[in-house]
Scaffold this active site. Structure first.
Site, mmCIF file in Angstrom:
data_model
loop_
_atom_site.group_PDB
_atom_site.id
_atom_site.type_symbol
_atom_site.label_atom_id
_atom_site.label_comp_id
_atom_site.label_asym_id
_atom_site.label_seq_id
_atom_site.Cartn_x
_atom_site.Cartn_y
_atom_site.Cartn_z
ATOM 1 N N CYS A 169 12.525 5.557 15.385
ATOM 2 C CA CYS A 169 13.267 4.627 16.233
ATOM 3 C C CYS A 169 13.283 5.036 17.698
ATOM 4 C CB CYS A 169 14.691 4.475 15.706
ATOM 5 S SG CYS A 169 15.770 3.493 16.791
ATOM 6 N N ASP A 172 0.819 -1.210 0.000
ATOM 7 C CA ASP A 172 0.000 0.000 0.000
ATOM 8 C C ASP A 172 0.854 1.261 0.000
ATOM 9 O OD1 ASP A 172 -1.995 1.676 2.406
ATOM 10 O OD2 ASP A 172 -2.552 1.357 0.317
#
Length: 407
Positions: free
Chosen positions: A346, A273
């Site tokens: 992160c 997607d």
């Protein structure tokens, strides 16, 4: 994920990445014909050996196809399903087009409906507007109410961005209490700004890594205190699976990806997607069976690249097992060791996974022993800060990362 209207939508959400995909098909009608629809359903049903098969519709806005299209969808699925095979229909929608006839149809055929909603009206309307720039929350909530009146199962998909990242509890409590939602997904909005490759950056609409970590932690703490076992948050379910050593069932947290392909209105299939582009076109279901496309060398390389391109910084991370670098589309930051290819989010993920490690370890142990995960509240009650972790390892609660054997 089948997109019967391609990128066409009745809304104009500021952060929508898919509207631009209209440029891939200049002059196209962006309406899936019955030939493609039938091929999609038949091939999915043929490919699944299990008793339950999910047919998933997304967009753009799939409801622009009209109710008659989805009546034919149900008829085709009934015609092609094998004896004993159950078809689960799902529909992701902005909910602004939901009416009583739609709700009655969705209830009759037991559709699971995903509703895109970013929080209470003032927050939702910051970015989720129609083509005239007008707010949409009142229409979304009216559509949701129609589903409730007809007993349609629904979940909420909430994107987290600059407008709602600072209000995690307001957003979560609105979903839980006002919307009575029991299944919730949170998806971070990360838009890469146009900048030099050596200076990666995200747009001002994007959630920052720190905001994302704090958002997840705040919602998790509220959920842990009162909602375990009654409200299901996709990211928390996936994390529990990871702590149990099970595939999380969510591609962004899996070691490899490639199973969530996107089917465009004309039958074209793309690797993902978020990777609908010419270089990630793997074929067309009118010419090649979906099974062959999924098993193609191109798609296998795409899926394995998620693991194979992890930077060295990730390889030495103590929560890699729960994250696996998240989605490759977000890997444009620099790591503290100077390497590239680090996920932009992160720092937020690392803070979140470290925060949830002690209760996740306890819940995974409970589930392994056939006990309800909600028992975690009783076990954590009265455990003072810096006390030995209730999992039995003897480590301090605030430092336990859940990577030791359960009690």
């Amino acid at each position: 994920m089948a997109k019967p209207t391609g990128a066409i939508c009745n809304l104009d959400c500021s952060y929508c990445f898919y509207l631009a995909k209209e440029a891939l098909y200049p002059g196209g009608r962006f309406r899936m014909g019955d030939e493609v629809m039938e091929a999609y359903i038949r091939q999915v049903l043929e490919a699944q050996p299990g008793p339950e098969v999910t047919i998933a519709w997304q967009g753009g806005e799939p409801m622009l196809m009209g109710l008659s299209f989805f009546r034919r969808v149900v008829e085709v699925a009934e015609r092609y399903r094998r004896p004993g095979q159950r078809v689960l229909h799902t529909l992701q929608t902005n909910a602004t087009l939901l009416t009583e006839p739609w709700a009655a149809f969705l209830a009759e055929h037991q559709f699971l409906v995903g509703i895109s909603l970013d929080g209470p009206p003032a927050i939702h309307d910051a970015y989720r507007v129609d083509k005239r720039g007008q707010p949409t929350s009142s229409r979304v909530l009216a559509g949701m109410e129609a589903l409730r009146r007809h007993g349609v199962d629904f979940n909420i998909l909430c994107t987290v961005h600059a407008a709602n990242a600072g209000a995690p509890l307001e957003v979560y409590r609105f979903f839980r209490d006002d919307c009575q939602a029991r299944f919730i997904q949170f998806i971070p909005i990360v838009e890469r700004a146009s900048t030099l490759e050596s200076q990666p950056a995200a747009t001002s609409r994007s959630v920052t890594p720190e905001q994302w970590g704090r958002f997840l932690i705040a919602v998790f703490d509220e959920w842990l205190a009162r909602d375990v076992g009654t409200v299901f948050v996709q990211a928390f379910d996936a994390a529990l699976a990871s702590w149990m050593g099970i595939q999380p069932g969510l591609c962004v947290f899996a070691e490899t990806c490639g199973s969530a392909v996107a089917l465009e209105h004309n039958g074209d299939v793309y690797s993902c997607d978020h990777f609908v582009s010419p270089e990630h076109l793997i074929g067309n279901i009118r010419e090649t069976h979906l099974v062959e496309l999924m098993a193609s060398e191109q798609q296998q390389r795409f899926g394995e690249a998620k693991r194979d391109t992890l930077p060295a910084y990730c390889m030495s991370c103590d929560v890699r097992f729960a994250c696996w670098g998240e989605c490759p589309k977000n890997r444009f930051a620099s790591a503290p060791d100077g390497g590239g290819g680090l996920n932009y989010l992160c720092a937020g993920y690392k803070e979140f996974f470290h925060h949830i490690a002690p209760p996740m370890q306890i819940m995974s142990d409970l589930v392994r022993r056939g006990l309800p995960a909600a028992e975690v509240r009783r076990l954590l009650a009265g455990a003072p800060r810096n006390a030995p972790c209730p999992c039995g390892s003897g480590r301090k609660t605030k430092h336990c990362h859940g990577r030791h054997s359960p009690a």
